[in-house]
Design a protein around this motif. Sequence first.
Motif, mmCIF file in Angstrom:
data_model
loop_
_atom_site.group_PDB
_atom_site.id
_atom_site.type_symbol
_atom_site.label_atom_id
_atom_site.label_comp_id
_atom_site.label_asym_id
_atom_site.label_seq_id
_atom_site.Cartn_x
_atom_site.Cartn_y
_atom_site.Cartn_z
ATOM 1 N N THR A 18 -7.695 -35.793 -2.360
ATOM 2 C CA THR A 18 -8.870 -36.658 -2.334
ATOM 3 C C THR A 18 -8.887 -37.475 -1.053
ATOM 4 N N LEU A 19 -9.974 -37.382 -0.334
ATOM 5 C CA LEU A 19 -10.166 -38.178 0.869
ATOM 6 C C LEU A 19 -11.013 -39.399 0.538
ATOM 7 N N SER A 20 -10.757 -40.472 1.260
ATOM 8 C CA SER A 20 -11.534 -41.697 1.092
ATOM 9 C C SER A 20 -12.093 -42.134 2.430
ATOM 10 N N CYS A 21 -13.260 -42.750 2.383
ATOM 11 C CA CYS A 21 -13.879 -43.288 3.594
ATOM 12 C C CYS A 21 -14.429 -44.666 3.268
ATOM 13 N N ALA A 22 -13.856 -45.672 3.883
ATOM 14 C CA ALA A 22 -14.294 -47.045 3.667
ATOM 15 C C ALA A 22 -15.247 -47.451 4.782
ATOM 16 N N ASN A 75 -17.964 -49.917 -1.217
ATOM 17 C CA ASN A 75 -18.414 -49.257 0.018
ATOM 18 C C ASN A 75 -17.453 -48.148 0.438
ATOM 19 N N ILE A 76 -17.064 -47.338 -0.534
ATOM 20 C CA ILE A 76 -16.149 -46.232 -0.283
ATOM 21 C C ILE A 76 -16.783 -44.921 -0.759
ATOM 22 N N VAL A 77 -16.642 -43.905 0.049
ATOM 23 C CA VAL A 77 -17.075 -42.561 -0.319
ATOM 24 C C VAL A 77 -15.833 -41.690 -0.447
ATOM 25 N N TYR A 78 -15.808 -40.886 -1.491
ATOM 26 C CA TYR A 78 -14.660 -40.030 -1.763
ATOM 27 C C TYR A 78 -15.055 -38.553 -1.636
ATOM 28 N N LEU A 79 -14.069 -37.757 -1.309
ATOM 29 C CA LEU A 79 -14.244 -36.312 -1.341
ATOM 30 C C LEU A 79 -13.073 -35.735 -2.117
ATOM 31 N N GLN A 80 -13.342 -35.319 -3.336
ATOM 32 C CA GLN A 80 -12.333 -34.680 -4.168
ATOM 33 C C GLN A 80 -12.355 -33.186 -3.873
ATOM 34 N N MET A 81 -11.222 -32.661 -3.445
ATOM 35 C CA MET A 81 -11.141 -31.253 -3.053
ATOM 36 C C MET A 81 -10.161 -30.534 -3.971
ATOM 37 N N ASN A 82 -10.664 -29.542 -4.676
ATOM 38 C CA ASN A 82 -9.848 -28.757 -5.595
ATOM 39 C C ASN A 82 -9.751 -27.308 -5.136
ATOM 40 N N SER A 83 -8.772 -26.621 -5.674
ATOM 41 C CA SER A 83 -8.574 -25.194 -5.364
ATOM 42 C C SER A 83 -8.587 -24.948 -3.859
ATOM 43 N N LEU A 84 -7.840 -25.756 -3.161
ATOM 44 C CA LEU A 84 -7.832 -25.660 -1.700
ATOM 45 C C LEU A 84 -7.166 -24.365 -1.241
ATOM 46 N N GLN A 85 -7.747 -23.795 -0.204
ATOM 47 C CA GLN A 85 -7.227 -22.573 0.395
ATOM 48 C C GLN A 85 -6.953 -22.818 1.879
ATOM 49 N N PRO A 86 -6.149 -21.986 2.497
ATOM 50 C CA PRO A 86 -5.795 -22.210 3.913
ATOM 51 C C PRO A 86 -7.000 -22.384 4.838
ATOM 52 N N GLU A 87 -8.109 -21.751 4.512
ATOM 53 C CA GLU A 87 -9.291 -21.880 5.382
ATOM 54 C C GLU A 87 -9.904 -23.269 5.347
ATOM 55 N N ALA A 88 -9.451 -24.091 4.436
ATOM 56 C CA ALA A 88 -9.907 -25.482 4.381
ATOM 57 C C ALA A 88 -9.143 -26.376 5.362
ATOM 58 N N THR A 89 -8.135 -25.833 5.990
ATOM 59 C CA THR A 89 -7.368 -26.593 6.979
ATOM 60 C C THR A 89 -8.280 -27.013 8.126
ATOM 61 N N ALA A 90 -8.352 -28.322 8.344
ATOM 62 C CA ALA A 90 -9.255 -28.848 9.361
ATOM 63 C C ALA A 90 -9.037 -30.351 9.480
ATOM 64 N N VAL A 91 -9.638 -30.911 10.500
ATOM 65 C CA VAL A 91 -9.752 -32.361 10.585
ATOM 66 C C VAL A 91 -11.061 -32.732 9.894
ATOM 67 N N TYR A 92 -10.962 -33.616 8.933
ATOM 68 C CA TYR A 92 -12.133 -34.039 8.163
ATOM 69 C C TYR A 92 -12.625 -35.384 8.696
ATOM 70 N N TYR A 93 -13.930 -35.447 8.925
ATOM 71 C CA TYR A 93 -14.535 -36.643 9.489
ATOM 72 C C TYR A 93 -15.538 -37.248 8.513
ATOM 73 N N CYS A 94 -15.459 -38.554 8.385
ATOM 74 C CA CYS A 94 -16.435 -39.285 7.606
ATOM 75 C C CYS A 94 -17.636 -39.592 8.494
ATOM 76 N N ASN A 95 -18.805 -39.560 7.905
ATOM 77 C CA ASN A 95 -20.048 -39.727 8.656
ATOM 78 C C ASN A 95 -21.002 -40.614 7.883
ATOM 79 N N ALA A 96 -21.745 -41.442 8.604
ATOM 80 C CA ALA A 96 -22.795 -42.251 7.988
ATOM 81 C C ALA A 96 -24.038 -42.168 8.861
ATOM 82 N N VAL A 97 -25.193 -42.159 8.223
ATOM 83 C CA VAL A 97 -26.464 -42.106 8.941
ATOM 84 C C VAL A 97 -27.324 -43.261 8.465
ATOM 85 N N ASN A 98 -27.846 -44.035 9.408
ATOM 86 C CA ASN A 98 -28.677 -45.159 8.990
ATOM 87 C C ASN A 98 -30.143 -44.734 8.873
#
Length: 115
Positions: A18-22, A75-98
């Motif tokens: 699980t990733l978090s973005c504050a 003010n936190i957004v989460y990304l719950q990631m299940n059944s992860l596979q090697p192709e999910a390997t990456a740098v994950y970036y949080c993003n906000a748009v006003n």
Amino acid sequence: VQLQASGGGLVQPGGSLTLSCAASGSISSINYMGWYRQAPGKQRELVATITNDGRTRYADSVEGRFTISRDNAKNIVYLQMNSLQPEATAVYYCNAVNYYGMMYWGRGTLVTVSS
């Protein structure tokens, strides 16, 4: 708007993370938030987004396995990631748009899926 992502790490194939973005700063100006990822040698791609009223959108590659959610009180957004596979390997970036379409990015957090 400042974004602080956390929660990356090493996970075995089939595992979960699980990733978090504050978010901080001009929170009221945010229209929606999301997660992107960039794998080695590839372009950054959308993973999931969530609007202020909770509407979600997912990339086809993660639909059904990843869940984006938000805690508006914290003010936190989460990304719950299940059944992860090697192709999910990456740098994950949080993003906000006003509401003016301006995009904000947090520092990435590395997710490595490997045995």
